[in-house]
Write a protein that holds these residues in place. Structure first.
Motif, PDB file in Angstrom:
ATOM      1  N   UNK A  25      39.287 -11.891 -57.847  1.00 12.98           N
ATOM      2  CA  UNK A  25      38.965 -12.852 -58.908  1.00 12.98           C
ATOM      3  C   UNK A  25      39.021 -12.157 -60.272  1.00 12.98           C
ATOM      4  N   UNK A  26      38.478 -10.942 -60.329  1.00 12.97           N
ATOM      5  CA  UNK A  26      38.487 -10.194 -61.596  1.00 12.97           C
ATOM      6  C   UNK A  26      39.898  -9.781 -61.981  1.00 12.97           C
ATOM      7  N   UNK A  27      40.679  -9.469 -60.987  1.00 20.35           N
ATOM      8  CA  UNK A  27      42.071  -9.045 -61.226  1.00 20.35           C
ATOM      9  C   UNK A  27      42.898 -10.215 -61.759  1.00 20.35           C
ATOM     10  N   UNK A  28      42.684 -11.395 -61.219  1.00 19.28           N
ATOM     11  CA  UNK A  28      43.529 -12.542 -61.559  1.00 19.28           C
ATOM     12  C   UNK A  28      43.039 -13.340 -62.771  1.00 19.28           C
ATOM     13  N   UNK A  29      41.831 -13.038 -63.247  1.00 21.30           N
ATOM     14  CA  UNK A  29      41.292 -13.781 -64.388  1.00 21.30           C
ATOM     15  C   UNK A  29      42.114 -13.493 -65.647  1.00 21.30           C
TER      16      UNK A  29
ATOM     17  N   UNK B 199      37.941  -5.465 -72.264  1.00 16.19           N
ATOM     18  CA  UNK B 199      38.422  -6.228 -73.421  1.00 16.19           C
ATOM     19  C   UNK B 199      39.893  -5.930 -73.705  1.00 16.19           C
ATOM     20  N   UNK B 200      40.323  -4.694 -73.450  1.00 17.63           N
ATOM     21  CA  UNK B 200      41.719  -4.304 -73.685  1.00 17.63           C
ATOM     22  C   UNK B 200      42.660  -4.971 -72.693  1.00 17.63           C
ATOM     23  N   UNK B 201      42.138  -5.332 -71.554  1.00 11.85           N
ATOM     24  CA  UNK B 201      42.983  -5.830 -70.466  1.00 11.85           C
ATOM     25  C   UNK B 201      43.203  -7.346 -70.514  1.00 11.85           C
ATOM     26  N   UNK B 202      42.155  -8.093 -70.833  1.00 10.87           N
ATOM     27  CA  UNK B 202      42.252  -9.551 -70.757  1.00 10.87           C
ATOM     28  C   UNK B 202      42.763 -10.151 -72.070  1.00 10.87           C
ATOM     29  N   UNK B 203      43.767 -11.022 -71.988  1.00 15.40           N
ATOM     30  CA  UNK B 203      44.311 -11.631 -73.214  1.00 15.40           C
ATOM     31  C   UNK B 203      43.278 -12.470 -73.958  1.00 15.40           C
ATOM     32  N   UNK B 204      42.451 -13.160 -73.217  1.00 12.73           N
ATOM     33  CA  UNK B 204      41.436 -14.009 -73.840  1.00 12.73           C
ATOM     34  C   UNK B 204      40.079 -13.468 -73.407  1.00 12.73           C
ATOM     35  N   UNK B 205      39.296 -13.000 -74.365  1.00  9.87           N
ATOM     36  CA  UNK B 205      38.064 -12.290 -74.007  1.00  9.87           C
ATOM     37  C   UNK B 205      37.037 -12.456 -75.110  1.00  9.87           C
ATOM     38  N   UNK B 206      35.812 -12.744 -74.734  1.00  9.80           N
ATOM     39  CA  UNK B 206      34.718 -12.702 -75.703  1.00  9.80           C
ATOM     40  C   UNK B 206      33.441 -12.207 -75.029  1.00  9.80           C
ATOM     41  N   UNK B 207      32.779 -11.298 -75.717  1.00  7.47           N
ATOM     42  CA  UNK B 207      31.494 -10.809 -75.240  1.00  7.47           C
ATOM     43  C   UNK B 207      30.426 -11.383 -76.174  1.00  7.47           C
TER      44      UNK B 207
ATOM     45  N   UNK C 103      35.942 -22.409 -71.862  1.00  6.03           N
ATOM     46  CA  UNK C 103      37.370 -22.236 -71.582  1.00  6.03           C
ATOM     47  C   UNK C 103      37.672 -21.111 -70.608  1.00  6.03           C
ATOM     48  N   UNK C 104      36.650 -20.379 -70.181  1.00  8.88           N
ATOM     49  CA  UNK C 104      36.918 -19.176 -69.392  1.00  8.88           C
ATOM     50  C   UNK C 104      37.259 -19.518 -67.944  1.00  8.88           C
ATOM     51  N   UNK C 105      37.941 -18.565 -67.273  1.00 10.81           N
ATOM     52  CA  UNK C 105      38.089 -18.708 -65.823  1.00 10.81           C
ATOM     53  C   UNK C 105      37.232 -17.678 -65.092  1.00 10.81           C
ATOM     54  N   UNK C 106      36.640 -16.766 -65.863  1.00  4.58           N
ATOM     55  CA  UNK C 106      35.694 -15.806 -65.283  1.00  4.58           C
ATOM     56  C   UNK C 106      34.556 -15.578 -66.273  1.00  4.58           C
ATOM     57  N   UNK C 107      33.338 -15.741 -65.784  1.00 10.29           N
ATOM     58  CA  UNK C 107      32.178 -15.434 -66.622  1.00 10.29           C
ATOM     59  C   UNK C 107      31.382 -14.321 -65.958  1.00 10.29           C
ATOM     60  N   UNK C 108      31.093 -13.286 -66.748  1.00  7.09           N
ATOM     61  CA  UNK C 108      30.254 -12.202 -66.258  1.00  7.09           C
ATOM     62  C   UNK C 108      28.894 -12.285 -66.931  1.00  7.09           C
ATOM     63  N   UNK C 109      27.853 -12.298 -66.127  1.00  9.73           N
ATOM     64  CA  UNK C 109      26.492 -12.272 -66.658  1.00  9.73           C
ATOM     65  C   UNK C 109      25.951 -10.882 -66.356  1.00  9.73           C
ATOM     66  N   UNK C 110      25.592 -10.156 -67.398  1.00 11.03           N
ATOM     67  CA  UNK C 110      25.244  -8.752 -67.185  1.00 11.03           C
ATOM     68  C   UNK C 110      23.931  -8.371 -67.855  1.00 11.03           C
ATOM     69  N   UNK C 111      22.983  -7.926 -67.048  1.00 11.79           N
ATOM     70  CA  UNK C 111      21.724  -7.430 -67.593  1.00 11.79           C
ATOM     71  C   UNK C 111      20.905  -8.469 -68.325  1.00 11.79           C
ATOM     72  N   UNK C 112      21.037  -9.718 -67.912  1.00 11.64           N
ATOM     73  CA  UNK C 112      20.174 -10.746 -68.491  1.00 11.64           C
ATOM     74  C   UNK C 112      19.761 -11.732 -67.409  1.00 11.64           C
TER      75      UNK C 112
ATOM     76  N   UNK D 199      31.670 -25.937 -65.436  1.00  9.21           N
ATOM     77  CA  UNK D 199      32.363 -27.199 -65.674  1.00  9.21           C
ATOM     78  C   UNK D 199      33.863 -26.981 -65.838  1.00  9.21           C
ATOM     79  N   UNK D 200      34.239 -25.771 -66.259  1.00  7.81           N
ATOM     80  CA  UNK D 200      35.657 -25.448 -66.425  1.00  7.81           C
ATOM     81  C   UNK D 200      36.239 -24.853 -65.133  1.00  7.81           C
ATOM     82  N   UNK D 201      35.413 -24.788 -64.088  1.00  2.00           N
ATOM     83  CA  UNK D 201      35.877 -24.258 -62.805  1.00  2.00           C
ATOM     84  C   UNK D 201      35.900 -22.741 -62.738  1.00  2.00           C
ATOM     85  N   UNK D 202      35.210 -22.090 -63.673  1.00  2.00           N
ATOM     86  CA  UNK D 202      35.219 -20.626 -63.711  1.00  2.00           C
ATOM     87  C   UNK D 202      34.420 -20.032 -62.548  1.00  2.00           C
ATOM     88  N   UNK D 203      34.809 -18.817 -62.173  1.00  2.00           N
ATOM     89  CA  UNK D 203      34.001 -18.053 -61.220  1.00  2.00           C
ATOM     90  C   UNK D 203      32.955 -17.287 -62.024  1.00  2.00           C
TER      91      UNK D 203
END
Ligand SMILES: [Zn+2]
Length: 258
Positions: A14-18, A93-101, A188-197, A213-217
């Motif tokens: 999932x992380x690879x294909x996001x 961040x360098x790897x994914x074309x669309x990324x926001x932290x 808009x994401x297809x992968x959401x990471x929740x980290x340390x919260x 709602x966007x079908x993200x993992x």
């Protein structure tokens, strides 16, 4: 790879294909760099109760005490170092074309680790802003006394107004611009990471619901179960500083192998 569980393989896939990734971080990430969280029962937050001190009312009543609390916090932030979780997020961040932290942390550890496509939704402990003209200053550009008195409180260099820490305090609204960017990315994401919260502050701002709602993992990397864990397809019950670099190493290895 024999001892890798199917779920773990699936997570790496999932992380690879996001392509569109939204990351939501909190105090747990900074805690691994030695910065105590509000909930930690030691240090600064034992001396000062954040629920009463990190408020606009407390600042109005006693700016000297509140400022001196943040002076200690600033010193802690400046002496802390980014940990492997911060560094891995900067690599991702360098790897994914669309990324926001989007971080709830007010330290600058993500920035120092190299994160650029990011927003701070709870403000910045290294900034102050003028109560009168709202100009924002970097506190590192000032030589403050070790402890403030009424006469030495930070003043605006433009208008002379009293400055306050540029932090979102309890009972205050989060700044609109970073919040809108975070909501857009979550929705808009297809992968959401929740980290340390745990996502307990304001229900995690609904980010997880937007992502779902966007079908993200959703991947939750937290040692303990939090308010958002129920939304997660994958829960990695480990500290991010060890889990995240390991996960990312597997993803990049996987990509290299095609
Ligand atoms: Zn001013």
């Amino acid at each position: 790879m024999e001892n890798v569980s199917p779920t773990h393989k699936e997570l790496i896939n999932v992380m690879k294909n996001a392509r569109r990734v939204f990351v939501f971080t909190g105090a747990g990430v900074s805690k691994e760099s030695g910065l105590p969280t509000f909930r930690d029962d030691d240090g600064l937050w034992k001396k000062f109760d954040p629920m009463t001190m990190a408020t606009p009312e407390a600042f109005r009543e006693n700016p000297v005490v509140v400022w001196n609390m943040y002076r200690i916090r600033q010193t802690q932030v400046l002496s802390a170092q980014p940990n492997p979780a911060h560094k891995t997020l900067a690599q991702m961040e360098q790897f994914y074309p669309d990324f926001l932290l989007a971080t709830q942390n007010v330290d600058d550890l993500h920035e120092r680790a190299g994160s650029r496509r990011m927003v701070k939704i709870h403000g910045n402990a290294l900034e102050m802003r003028c109560l009168d003209c709202v100009t924002i200053f970097d506190v590192r550009e000032f030589s403050f006394p070790e402890e403030f008195t009424q006469d030495t409180l930070p003043r605006c260099t433009k208008c002379g107004g009293l400055c306050r820490p540029n932090i979102v305090w309890f009972g205050e609204y989060v700044p609109q611009e970073p919040m809108m960017a975070a909501v857009r990315s979550a929705a808009n994401c297809d992968l959401m990471l929740i980290i340390g919260t745990s996502g307990e502050v304001s229900g995690g701002y609904g980010f997880a619901e937007y992502a779902l709602a966007n079908g993200a993992a959703i991947v939750d990397v937290n040692p303990g179960r939090g308010a958002l864990t129920r939304y997660a397809r994958f829960w990695v019950s480990e500290p991010a500083g060890s889990a995240l670099p390991q996960m990312w190493q597997e993803v990049t290895k996987n990509i290299a192998e095609g």
